[in-house]
Motif scaffolding. Structure first.
Motif, PDB file in Angstrom:
ATOM      1  N   ILE A 216       3.236   3.375   2.066  1.00 28.23           N
ATOM      2  CA  ILE A 216       4.558   2.754   1.959  1.00 28.23           C
ATOM      3  C   ILE A 216       4.754   2.120   0.583  1.00 28.23           C
ATOM      4  O   ILE A 216       5.805   2.288  -0.037  1.00 28.23           O
ATOM      5  CB  ILE A 216       4.739   1.702   3.087  1.00 28.23           C
ATOM      6  N   LYS A 217       3.720   1.406   0.107  1.00 28.52           N
ATOM      7  CA  LYS A 217       3.869   0.661  -1.145  1.00 28.52           C
ATOM      8  C   LYS A 217       4.130   1.618  -2.320  1.00 28.52           C
ATOM      9  O   LYS A 217       5.070   1.436  -3.088  1.00 28.52           O
ATOM     10  CB  LYS A 217       2.600  -0.171  -1.392  1.00 28.52           C
ATOM     11  N   ASN A 218       3.306   2.675  -2.408  1.00 29.03           N
ATOM     12  CA  ASN A 218       3.465   3.616  -3.539  1.00 29.03           C
ATOM     13  C   ASN A 218       4.508   4.694  -3.262  1.00 29.03           C
ATOM     14  O   ASN A 218       4.795   5.513  -4.121  1.00 29.03           O
ATOM     15  CB  ASN A 218       2.134   4.337  -3.831  1.00 29.03           C
ATOM     16  N   LYS A 219       4.998   4.740  -2.036  1.00 27.93           N
ATOM     17  CA  LYS A 219       5.946   5.782  -1.618  1.00 27.93           C
ATOM     18  C   LYS A 219       5.381   7.173  -1.915  1.00 27.93           C
ATOM     19  O   LYS A 219       6.008   8.013  -2.580  1.00 27.93           O
ATOM     20  CB  LYS A 219       7.300   5.569  -2.283  1.00 27.93           C
ATOM     21  N   VAL A 228       2.447  13.835  -2.650  1.00 28.04           N
ATOM     22  CA  VAL A 228       3.826  13.916  -3.174  1.00 28.04           C
ATOM     23  C   VAL A 228       4.514  12.562  -2.989  1.00 28.04           C
ATOM     24  O   VAL A 228       4.067  11.743  -2.180  1.00 28.04           O
ATOM     25  CB  VAL A 228       4.666  15.011  -2.454  1.00 28.04           C
ATOM     26  N   SER A 229       5.605  12.342  -3.721  1.00 22.71           N
ATOM     27  CA  SER A 229       6.327  11.078  -3.519  1.00 22.71           C
ATOM     28  C   SER A 229       7.536  11.285  -2.610  1.00 22.71           C
ATOM     29  O   SER A 229       7.990  12.414  -2.411  1.00 22.71           O
ATOM     30  CB  SER A 229       6.750  10.442  -4.836  1.00 22.71           C
ATOM     31  N   TRP A 230       7.995  10.194  -2.067  1.00 25.75           N
ATOM     32  CA  TRP A 230       9.128  10.272  -1.147  1.00 25.75           C
ATOM     33  C   TRP A 230      10.033   9.040  -1.303  1.00 25.75           C
ATOM     34  O   TRP A 230       9.571   7.987  -1.760  1.00 25.75           O
ATOM     35  CB  TRP A 230       8.647  10.382   0.302  1.00 25.75           C
ATOM     36  N   ASP A 231      11.331   9.221  -0.937  1.00 25.86           N
ATOM     37  CA  ASP A 231      12.255   8.067  -0.871  1.00 25.86           C
ATOM     38  C   ASP A 231      12.547   7.733   0.588  1.00 25.86           C
ATOM     39  O   ASP A 231      12.594   6.586   0.990  1.00 25.86           O
ATOM     40  CB  ASP A 231      13.637   8.388  -1.469  1.00 25.86           C
ATOM     41  N   THR A 232      12.799   8.788   1.370  1.00 28.00           N
ATOM     42  CA  THR A 232      13.166   8.602   2.775  1.00 28.00           C
ATOM     43  C   THR A 232      12.406   9.626   3.616  1.00 28.00           C
ATOM     44  O   THR A 232      12.320  10.796   3.235  1.00 28.00           O
ATOM     45  CB  THR A 232      14.685   8.830   2.969  1.00 28.00           C
ATOM     46  N   ILE A 233      11.867   9.161   4.728  1.00 28.69           N
ATOM     47  CA  ILE A 233      11.187  10.067   5.660  1.00 28.69           C
ATOM     48  C   ILE A 233      11.889   9.977   7.011  1.00 28.69           C
ATOM     49  O   ILE A 233      12.185   8.882   7.495  1.00 28.69           O
ATOM     50  CB  ILE A 233       9.697   9.676   5.837  1.00 28.69           C
TER      51      ILE A 233
END
Ligand SMILES: Cc1cc2nc3c(=O)[nH]c(=O)nc-3n(C[C@H](O)[C@H](O)[C@H](O)COP(=O)(O)OP(=O)(O)OC[C@H]3O[C@@H](n4cnc5c(N)ncnc54)[C@H](O)[C@@H]3O)c2cc1C
Length: 432
Positions: A216-219, A228-233
């Protein structure tokens, strides 16, 4: 903003379908559908079709979802269901057919109790809801044992009541036929998987992509072995599994998720010779605490192309009260078949053409909103939306999952990210 959707079951697919922009659908398996899966078996007498338990499309409480399925050929059916009580078959629902019971005291008691029930109360738990909706006699003769067998729990007061449980259980006066009086089913021999296949059409699905961990912290999240990175799951996997893969989840939330309970299950699919008793029954409820199953249904009585002429494809929902793991569940199969023969649904074991059992580690989630509210709130503040029957942790069906997915897609499309950062609380309450 890329939205990652975890799971290509009915919920994840409906969410993706509702989004105006492309979303990244991650599915651990090689196929779509999740629990709404169908398969065929070729035998020497012909082809049988099966789902994983009855997957009838009950759309009454959310008729708008039919718009999402426009273009799919769905056949309307009327329920022809029964309750097997005290060695008699009564038309379902029992609260309307008990009048035909041979014991006049039973009939009088039920009549009096039903006259004094109150359908419009707030209920503290499942047991209270059933007792107050149907009275003591029907509770003790049908609802208690049936629900215990289905949920795999003797103490029904330990089960919470959400809106879906109320829709399913209170059907005495106003809503006479209940939520499943009429239902839809894909036309032809495609089975229930016709719905996810239709939803998946034109969607890009990334198969064999298992989300293994989320930070959550590093997304960031790990898909197979790639970070991979994410904004919304938007997640549709079971809520407790989701929390379990969040590497930096807060301890109190992890603790709450460990307390969530669900029932196990086993679906036994059988292709058998047609018997007189099967007739044109859709499904039958079995409260008898000695029988190892709580419901038996007949796919090919609903869609005849799912069995060769003279044969029947049927499912048996086996009670988790009789097993605590897969091995024990499978060991029950000979007993289940013996009981089906005694009742008359199968004439003899040698009339069984095909058998396949599916063990379900999670079947029904036992709702517990005091915990799930806190968990969902925590997740949504982090940009993770957990939806669907298992993601929400309630007893929804496909149409309700689809509606929830659709509503969330609409809300997220309207979401103003600048405001969301300032007013995360308001966003959480508005999101559902
Ligand atoms: C026995 C039974 C009978 C039912 N009968 C009916 C009925 O008659 N009518 C009805 O409407 N509904 C019925 N349902 C409910 C219906 O199956 C569900 O409401 C619906 O299928 C839930 O869909 P979902 O997409 O939320 O979850 P699922 O179908 O569970 O889909 C979740 C998906 O996520 C994938 N996944 C899991 N973990 C990961 C991961 N880490 N990474 C990537 N992907 C992952 C899974 O492979 C799966 O495809 C029944 C359910 C059961 C079990």
């Amino acid at each position: 903003m890329t939205i990652h959707v975890i799971g290509a079951g009915v919920t994840g697919l409906s969410f993706a379908k509702a989004c105006s922009e492309e979303v990244n659908i991650l599915e651990a398996c090689e196929n779509v559908g999740g629990k709404a899966l169908s398969y065929k078996v070729e035998t020497k007498v012909g082809t049988f079709g099966f789902d994983i338990g009855g997957h009838w499309f009950h759309y009454k409480s959310t008729p708008a979802v039919l718009d999402i399925l426009e273009g799919l050929e769905l056949q309307a059916h009327t329920r022809n269901a029964f309750v097997y009580l005290h060695e008699h078959f009564f038309k379902f629902p029992i609260q309307q057919s008990y009048i035909g019971h041979p014991d006049k005291k039973f009939v009088n008691d039920v009549k009096q109790e039903l006259q004094s029930v109150n359908n419009f109360q707030e209920y503290n738990n499942y047991e209270e809801m059933l007792l107050q909706s149907y009275g003591l006699t029907l509770y003790e003769s049908f609802f208690k044992d049936y629900n215990s067998k289905m949920y795999g729990i003797y103490d029904l007061s330990a089960i919470g009541v959400g809106k879906f449980e109320t829709i399913r259980n209170v059907r005495t006066h106003r809503n006479i036929t209940g939520y499943n009086g009429d239902f839809l089913y894909p036309k032809g021999d495609i089975g229930a998987s016709g719905i996810p296949f239709f939803l998946a059409d034109n969607l890009k699905i990334n198969y064999k992509k298992k989300v293994k961990s989320i930070n959550i912290k590093n997304k960031t999240m790990v898909i197979n072995n790639e970070r991979v990175s994410w904004d919304t799951i938007v997640s549709t996997i079971p809520l407790n599994s989701l929390i379990g893969i969040i590497s930096d989840v807060d301890d109190p939330v992890l603790e709450l998720s460990k307390q969530l309970k669900s029932s196990r299950g086993m679906i036994l699919n059988l292709g058998v010779k047609k018997t007189h008793l099967q007739g044109d029954m859709s499904w039958v409820y079995f409260p008898d605490p000695n029988l190892h199953f709580y419901r038996v249904g007949f796919y090919s009585n609903v869609e005849s192309s799912l069995a060769p002429v003279g044969y029947c494809s049927m499912y048996v929902e086996c009670s988790p009260l009789f097993f605590s793991n897969k091995e024990e569940a499978l060991a029950n199969i000979p007993t289940v078949i013996k009981e089906l023969i005694e009742i008359g649904f199968i004439r003899s074991a040698d009339e069984i053409v095909t058998t396949k059992a599916f063990y379900l580690a999670q079947n029904y989630c036992l709702p517990d909103t005091s915990k799930t509210k806190v968990i969902h709130h925590y997740l949504e503040n982090a940009g993770i939306y957990s939806i669907g029957r298992y993601g929400s942790w309630h007893w929804s069906s496909q149409h309700e999952d689809m509606q929830q997915a659709w509503d969330l897609a609409n809300k997220l499309a309207l979401r103003d990210l600048t405001k969301a950062k300032k007013f995360p609380q308001a966003l959480v309450t508005k999101a559902f």
